[in-house]
Design an enzyme around this catalytic site. Sequence first.
Site, short mmCIF file in Angstrom:
data_model
loop_
_atom_site.label_atom_id
_atom_site.label_comp_id
_atom_site.label_asym_id
_atom_site.label_seq_id
_atom_site.Cartn_x
_atom_site.Cartn_y
_atom_site.Cartn_z
N ARG A 194 0.84 -1.19 0.00
CA ARG A 194 0.00 0.00 0.00
C ARG A 194 0.87 1.24 0.00
O ARG A 194 1.91 1.29 0.66
CB ARG A 194 -0.88 0.02 1.25
N VAL A 195 0.44 2.25 -0.76
CA VAL A 195 1.01 3.58 -0.69
C VAL A 195 -0.14 4.54 -0.37
O VAL A 195 -1.30 4.22 -0.61
CB VAL A 195 1.73 4.01 -1.99
N SER A 196 0.20 5.70 0.18
CA SER A 196 -0.83 6.64 0.60
C SER A 196 -1.35 7.52 -0.53
O SER A 196 -2.50 7.94 -0.50
CB SER A 196 -0.29 7.53 1.72
N THR A 197 -0.49 7.83 -1.51
CA THR A 197 -0.90 8.71 -2.60
C THR A 197 -0.46 8.14 -3.94
O THR A 197 0.46 7.31 -4.01
CB THR A 197 -0.29 10.13 -2.46
N GLN B 176 3.30 8.20 -5.01
CA GLN B 176 4.24 7.23 -4.48
C GLN B 176 4.24 5.97 -5.34
O GLN B 176 3.26 5.65 -6.00
CB GLN B 176 3.90 6.88 -3.04
#
Length: 186
Positions: A9-12, A15
């Site tokens: 998972r990445v936040s944005t 990324q």
Amino acid sequence: MSAILGYCRVSTTDQSLNLQRDALTTAGCFRIWEEVASGADKDRPQLQQLLDNLREGDVLAIWRLDRLGRNLGHLIDTVNLIETKGATLRSITEGIDTSTIGGRLTYNIFGSLAAFERDLVKERTMAGLAAARARGRIGGQPPKIDAAKARQITRMLHDGTPKTEIASVLGIGRATLYRHLSTLTP
């Protein structure tokens, strides 16, 4: 037949998932679920789909613990769910593997820290409420309708002013006005 299933998972969208994806592939993941979502977001469809697909003996592999959850309590709940399915968790970066004695120890330390954190918050809250009570404050928000506004409401109702107008003039919501009126004896 058990499998190693990965989650990254990445936040944005700015990324990249490449670092996590490469590490999970090297760890032998059969399939990798990928997501762009904040760690604080509890609604993560890809994580939920992965958890739904876990079977007994499977391993859920992640690059780092913070990819699974930013909040320690949520992380503990997720690991508990993984274990109820008969699966285990492996965090590549931290070297945590709940199928091993050392991994279980580390996980239990995290669980103890989460419980300690909850108890500290509860203790601070109770101390704050006790201090406020000692100063004469009951707690909660101050009432929206004080004695002066209550008298004004009574006068305006007696004069036939519509309730919507009363609420507007006094700067209170209609629901607040109706709650106040419901407490008055007829």
